[in-house]
Design an enzyme around this catalytic site. Structure first.
Site, PDB file in Angstrom:
ATOM      1  N   CYS A   1      -9.078 -89.251-114.528  1.00  0.00           N
ATOM      2  CA  CYS A   1      -9.524 -90.551-114.010  1.00  0.00           C
ATOM      3  C   CYS A   1     -11.039 -90.668-113.924  1.00  0.00           C
ATOM      4  CB  CYS A   1      -8.928 -90.787-112.622  1.00  0.00           C
ATOM      5  SG  CYS A   1      -9.495 -89.546-111.450  1.00  0.00           S
TER       6      CYS A   1
ATOM      7  N   CYS B   1      -4.399 -85.948-107.246  1.00  0.00           N
ATOM      8  CA  CYS B   1      -5.739 -86.256-106.739  1.00  0.00           C
ATOM      9  C   CYS B   1      -6.214 -85.220-105.723  1.00  0.00           C
ATOM     10  CB  CYS B   1      -5.755 -87.628-106.076  1.00  0.00           C
ATOM     11  SG  CYS B   1      -5.197 -88.942-107.148  1.00  0.00           S
TER      12      CYS B   1
HETATM   13 FE1  FES Z   1      -8.858 -89.972-109.521  1.00  0.00          FE
HETATM   14 FE2  FES Z   1      -7.252 -90.065-107.485  1.00  0.00          FE
HETATM   15  S1  FES Z   1      -7.289 -91.438-109.145  1.00  0.00           S
HETATM   16  S2  FES Z   1      -8.661 -88.484-107.983  1.00  0.00           S
END
Ligand code: FES
Length: 121
Positions: free
Chosen positions: A33, A102
């Protein structure tokens, strides 16, 4: 989606910030992400005397960073190294299944900071 404990850590992150004279600094990113965490530690006599961090990430990344900082203050280097993402998830009374990944950046940033500490010795 998030429980009360997670929301509390997200809205009131503990120990957020920077330690200008930190003797251990580690930065990691989540390749999926792009979120990033930078961890600052002040290690004295083999223990974590102070801990701060900057997390540029989602609510789960911020809450797990905050929880990790509370869990690690006063701990020895050896204890800090053993911290896992599931310890943090448990401390927060759980995370939604799709956000478990995450929780990885906090323990990874701790490991990176401890590696930095050792490399300077
Ligand atoms: Fe990137 Fe949670 S979406 S760490």
């Amino acid at each position: 989606m998030y429980n009360e404990t997670v929301m509390d850590h997200f809205e009131n992150p503990r120990n957020a910030g920077e330690i200008p004279d930190a003797n251990a600094v580690g930065q990691v990113g989540n390749p999926n992400c792009g979120d990033v965490m930078k961890m600052y530690l002040k290690i004295e006599d083999g223990k974590i005397a102070d801990i701060k961090y900057k997390t540029f990430g989602c609510a789960a990344a911020i809450a797990t960073s905050s929880a990790a900082s509370e869990m690690l203050i006063g701990k020895t280097i050896e204890e800090a190294e053993k911290l896992t993402r599931m310890d943090i998830v448990e401390y927060l009374n759980g995370l939604p299944e799709q956000k478990i990944a995450c929780s990885t950046i906090a323990p990874d940033a701790v490991k990176a900071a401890l590696q930095d500490f050792r490399s300077k010795k």
